[in-house]
Design an enzyme around this catalytic site. Structure first.
Site, mmCIF file in Angstrom:
data_model
loop_
_atom_site.group_PDB
_atom_site.id
_atom_site.type_symbol
_atom_site.label_atom_id
_atom_site.label_comp_id
_atom_site.label_asym_id
_atom_site.label_seq_id
_atom_site.Cartn_x
_atom_site.Cartn_y
_atom_site.Cartn_z
ATOM 1 N N SER A 135 67.421 -40.576 -53.399
ATOM 2 C CA SER A 135 66.204 -40.949 -53.667
ATOM 3 C C SER A 135 65.284 -40.719 -52.621
ATOM 4 O O SER A 135 65.896 -40.724 -51.427
ATOM 5 C CB SER A 135 65.742 -42.448 -53.951
ATOM 6 O OG SER A 135 64.503 -42.999 -54.131
ATOM 7 N N TYR A 148 67.552 -51.412 -52.098
ATOM 8 C CA TYR A 148 67.727 -49.965 -52.887
ATOM 9 C C TYR A 148 67.470 -48.783 -52.033
ATOM 10 O O TYR A 148 68.281 -47.943 -51.993
ATOM 11 C CB TYR A 148 66.544 -50.236 -53.943
ATOM 12 C CG TYR A 148 66.448 -48.826 -54.507
ATOM 13 C CD1 TYR A 148 67.466 -48.460 -55.358
ATOM 14 C CD2 TYR A 148 65.487 -47.882 -54.281
ATOM 15 C CE1 TYR A 148 67.474 -47.095 -56.056
ATOM 16 C CE2 TYR A 148 65.610 -46.737 -55.221
ATOM 17 C CZ TYR A 148 66.453 -46.230 -55.869
ATOM 18 O OH TYR A 148 66.441 -45.085 -56.419
#
Length: 250
Positions: A135, A148
């Site tokens: 990501s 995250y």
């Protein structure tokens, strides 16, 4: 000879789109996920080109069992698409739920390395390709991204480490690092808040799951002497925010 893709998180989002793209392109797919009914829907559409492996990636015994149960025709893995992962919560660290942090680490990090380690001998035998879905959160921090972002930074760095360790084997490794993408991601992150998901993506022309599937297909069909180390992709509507500045007492 038909090539085989092993796709985790194949029940939705990027994973489902990757599985569909490779099946439509003539590959066969080991489709992994927890939601058996969604895996069966994939098999109903594509038939014997799909082997369903329904298990929780956080369970190492379930991973081992799924691999031992692979039919002989699916045993040679040419592509591992490590897609299974999630974000939970948007709170700052001091207000975050520790159980959610641990679940993200267990899924995004521990499960990914466990499966990768188990499949490395097959991938080396096939001179295959590993695509790890990371990501932009691996590279660019934002409030509420905390664990995250940390897990995705691990995925990106692990990809580079794999590249180094697999030197000379012919195995290629790529970290795919998408920005804002409209999948079930925000629904999962917010506990099913459809309004929050709709508001985030409204008018933004975000990345789609099909976009990432096409990137993965392209990677798999490059000449075997080429390796793309990482791909960072954002929608045109998304760019870089300014630094935060707090004014007043600490």
């Amino acid at each position: 000879m038909t090539r085989t893709a092993f796709v985790t998180g194949a029940t939705s989002g990027f994973g489902r789109a990757i599985a569909e793209r490779f099946l439509d392109g003539g590959w066969q797919v080991v489709a992994c996920g927890r939601r058996g009914e969604r895996l069966q829907a994939l098999k109903q559409r594509h038939g014997d080109a799909v082997h369903c492996a329904c298990f929780d990636m956080r369970d190492p015994d379930a991973i081992a069992a799924a691999l031992s149960d692979l039919p002989e025709s699916f045993a040679d893995v040419d592509l591992l698409a490590n897609n299974a992962g999630l974000a939970l919560g948007t709170a700052p660290a001091q207000q975050a739920d520790l159980a959610q942090w641990k679940q993200m680490i267990d899924t995004n990090v521990t499960a990914l390395v466990t499966l990768t380690h188990a499949l490395l001998p097959r991938l080396i035998q096939a001179r295959g390709l590993i695509v790890n879905i990371s990501s932009i959160a691996a590279n660019w921090p934002y409030s509420g991204g905390n664990v995250y972002g940390g897990t995705k930074a691990f995925v990106s760095q692990f990809s580079l480490g794999l590249r180094s360790d697999l030197h000379g084997t012919g195995v290629r490794v790529t970290s795919v690092e998408p920005g804002m993408a409209e999948t079930e991601f925000t629904l999962v992150r917010t506990g099913g808040n459809q309004a929050a998901s709709d508001a985030l993506y409204a008018g933004a022309a975000p990345i789609t799951a099909a976009d990432i599937a096409e990137q993965t297909w392209w990677l798999a069909h490059l000449p075997p002497h080429l390796n793309i180390n990482r791909i960072e992709t954002m929608p045109v509507s998304q760019s870089f925010a300014g630094f935060q500045v707090h004014r007043g007492p600490a």
